[in-house]
Motif scaffolding. Structure first.
Motif, short mmCIF file in Angstrom:
data_model
loop_
_atom_site.label_atom_id
_atom_site.label_comp_id
_atom_site.label_asym_id
_atom_site.label_seq_id
_atom_site.Cartn_x
_atom_site.Cartn_y
_atom_site.Cartn_z
N ARG A 104 -7.76 32.77 14.20
CA ARG A 104 -7.14 31.39 14.15
C ARG A 104 -6.95 31.11 15.70
N THR A 105 -6.40 32.09 16.50
CA THR A 105 -6.23 31.79 18.02
C THR A 105 -7.69 31.72 18.82
N SER A 106 -8.72 32.29 18.21
CA SER A 106 -9.99 32.11 18.88
C SER A 106 -10.49 30.68 18.67
N ARG A 107 -10.16 30.41 17.31
CA ARG A 107 -10.71 28.90 16.79
C ARG A 107 -9.95 27.80 17.86
N GLN A 108 -8.52 28.07 17.95
CA GLN A 108 -7.92 27.00 18.41
C GLN A 108 -8.09 27.04 20.12
N ILE A 109 -8.30 28.10 20.85
CA ILE A 109 -9.04 27.98 22.28
C ILE A 109 -10.35 27.49 22.27
N ALA A 110 -11.11 27.67 21.15
CA ALA A 110 -12.68 27.22 21.54
C ALA A 110 -12.31 25.64 21.36
N GLN A 111 -11.48 25.12 20.38
CA GLN A 111 -11.31 23.82 20.28
C GLN A 111 -10.66 23.02 21.45
N SER A 112 -9.77 23.82 22.34
CA SER A 112 -9.33 23.35 23.58
C SER A 112 -10.23 23.14 24.55
N VAL A 113 -11.47 23.91 24.47
CA VAL A 113 -12.48 23.94 25.56
C VAL A 113 -13.26 22.90 25.12
N ALA A 114 -13.49 22.53 23.73
CA ALA A 114 -14.54 21.46 23.25
C ALA A 114 -13.68 20.19 23.65
N SER A 115 -12.28 20.11 23.18
CA SER A 115 -11.60 18.85 23.71
C SER A 115 -11.66 18.39 25.02
N ALA A 116 -11.44 19.46 26.11
CA ALA A 116 -11.52 19.14 27.25
C ALA A 116 -12.91 18.58 27.86
N GLN A 117 -13.80 19.04 27.09
CA GLN A 117 -15.36 18.72 27.55
C GLN A 117 -15.60 17.30 27.29
N VAL A 118 -14.69 16.56 26.46
CA VAL A 118 -14.91 15.32 25.88
C VAL A 118 -14.54 14.24 26.79
N ILE A 119 -13.24 14.68 27.66
CA ILE A 119 -12.90 13.92 28.73
C ILE A 119 -13.66 13.34 29.57
N GLN A 120 -13.62 12.04 29.76
CA GLN A 120 -14.63 11.47 30.56
C GLN A 120 -14.03 11.25 31.94
N ALA A 121 -14.87 11.06 33.08
CA ALA A 121 -14.93 10.49 34.21
C ALA A 121 -15.03 9.24 34.40
N PRO A 122 -14.28 8.36 35.43
CA PRO A 122 -13.11 9.11 36.21
C PRO A 122 -11.95 9.32 35.37
N PHE A 123 -11.20 10.55 35.53
CA PHE A 123 -9.97 10.58 34.75
C PHE A 123 -9.07 9.71 34.98
N ASP A 124 -8.80 9.00 36.33
CA ASP A 124 -7.87 8.11 36.45
C ASP A 124 -8.12 6.86 35.68
N ARG A 125 -9.13 6.62 34.94
CA ARG A 125 -9.40 5.53 34.17
C ARG A 125 -8.95 6.00 32.72
N GLU A 126 -9.26 7.33 32.31
CA GLU A 126 -8.70 7.72 30.94
C GLU A 126 -7.33 7.59 30.85
N ILE A 127 -6.68 7.82 31.65
CA ILE A 127 -5.28 7.96 31.45
C ILE A 127 -4.71 6.30 31.37
N ILE A 128 -5.36 5.41 31.45
CA ILE A 128 -4.69 4.03 31.79
C ILE A 128 -5.00 3.33 30.09
N GLY A 129 -3.82 2.57 29.83
CA GLY A 129 -3.79 1.78 28.64
C GLY A 129 -2.83 2.08 27.91
N ALA A 130 -2.71 1.43 26.60
CA ALA A 130 -2.01 2.01 25.41
C ALA A 130 -2.27 3.27 24.91
N LYS A 131 -1.34 3.59 24.14
CA LYS A 131 -1.50 5.03 23.50
C LYS A 131 -3.04 5.23 22.64
#
Length: 392
Positions: A326-353
């Motif tokens: 379970r821990t291995s799956r969760q850690i792999a999910q974190s890597v996969a989720s991080a890889q989806v974050i797009q550049a530039p990061f300062d645009r990713e954080i803007i907007g409503a929830k």
């Protein structure tokens, strides 16, 4: 620039978490042999720091060429070399938070990777063309003086390290769609004020960064009697505890907390890790990957070879196979989720929830928070019933 109050709040909470004596109790480990895991971990740390050092040396050589012959081409090459070197250093952040060689009282972490920085402490910024150490010709630029100025008078008075090099290569990021736009002419005599000092400053802090990485490689070099690695490999459950502290603290306090949640809450470009180059999305991926490397007991080197051996996952699986998986799956999910974050990061954080970028970052935060809980449970499974993690 962040407010000083906000930064001091973080520093105080971080100091308490790191300096407090942890309340530990160890369950009877039975036949659990942690030494092979410690030896493999030390090999991974050494290899990762070696790759970081070699990439930094390549950056150093590229920057030296740029400083000798400033041009658009040599400037771009220096920027590319900085990005390439960050790929390896980002993974080493999993080796922090337990007062090892990187961040004990004499460790170089504050010189290497401190952030966020007040750019005007080092060089000119928009509206303050004469700001900074570089433009103060009374300040003598050399190694000792620059070290003495790092964080002098405030945590944001960063004078050395990755992000100061980044600022000098890219300049302030004033663009909504790209990184800073500093041109090579800032380093050409007659084209910009104090170009000679800007060249000198960049060389001094680049050389210092290489030297600091070299010191970490030495502390983790195998076969030496008196370096940190020699004592770590003999540390038993206490060394294993430190490994869990490193992973759990990076997961929750640093990466999910200070590097992602703070930026989500403030929606302020100044709160992103590599704001000048717009490289923050890669920082997040490599931090998450560093955690996975340690958990799985494997690291892919710059040359493509693998350092691999007994792992934390193996130890936990010997006590609770379902928890380990379970821990291995969760850690792999974190890597996969991080890889989806797009550049530039300062645009990713803007907007409503419900903005897509914010949801991508929030999904990464959620995964990292859960994996920190799983890591605590995993530590319990191998006999470490309580441990103190750095919290945001």
């Amino acid at each position: 620039m962040k407010t000083q109050l906000k930064k001091l709040t973080f520093v105080m909470s971080l100091s308490v978490a790191m300096l407090a004596q942890p309340d530990l109790s160890f369950a009877a480990p039975g036949t659990l042999d942690v030494t092979p895991v410690l030896i493999n971990y030390a090999s991974i740390v050494h290899a990762n720091y070696q790759d970081s050092l070699q990439a930094a040396k390549k950056m150093q050589q590229t920057i030296n060429v740029f400083l000798a012959q400033p041009s658009a081409g040599t400037h771009q090459a220096a920027q590319n070399a900085w990005r390439e070197a960050r790929e390896f250093y980002g993974q080493t952040e999993a080796f922090r938070f337990y007062s090892g060689p990187i961040d004990d009282d004499d460790g170089p972490e504050g010189r290497l990777n401190a952030w966020p920085m007040d750019e005007s402490y080092v060089d000119s910024v928009k509206g303050r063309e004469d700001a900074g150490l570089i433009n103060n010709r009374q300040f003598v630029i050399n190694r000792d003086n620059v070290i003495a100025q790092n964080e002098r008078g405030g945590e944001e008075n960063i004078a050395t390290g990755w992000h100061t090099i980044e600022f000098l290569l890219w300049g302030q990021d004033m663009s909504a769609s790209g990184p800073g736009s500093r041109t090579y002419t800032d380093f050409v005599d007659g084209k910009a004020p104090n170009a000679d000092r800007r060249r000198q400053y960049l060389k001094v802090i680049t050389d210092l960064l290489v030297d600091d990485l070299n010191s970490l490689v030495k502390e983790w070099t195998p076969g030496r009697k008196f370096n940190y690695r020699a004592q770590f490999e003999k540390g038993g459950l206490e060394s294993l505890r430190m490994m869990f502290v490193g992973l759990g603290s990076l997961s929750r306090g640093e990466l999910a907390g200070e590097r992602l949640e703070v930026a989500l809450n403030s929606q302020d470009q100044e709160d992103e890790h590599s704001c000048f180059s717009d490289n923050t999305h890669r920082d997040v991926v490599n931090n998450a990957l560093g955690i996975e490397n340690v958990w799985l007991g494997r690291y892919k080197r710059a040359d493509g070879s693998l350092v691999q051996g007994p792992s934390m996952k193996d130890l936990v699986a010997s006590r609770d196979a379902a928890l380990a998986e379970r821990t291995s799956r969760q850690i792999a999910q974190s890597v996969a989720s991080a890889q989806v974050i797009q550049a530039p990061f300062d645009r990713e954080i803007i907007g409503a929830k419900d903005a897509p970028g914010r949801q991508r970052i929030q999904a990464t935060v959620n995964s990292l928070v859960q994996q920190s809980k799983d890591l605590v449970a995993a530590a319990n499974a191998v006999g470490i019933s309580k441990l103190t993690l750095v919290q945001p």
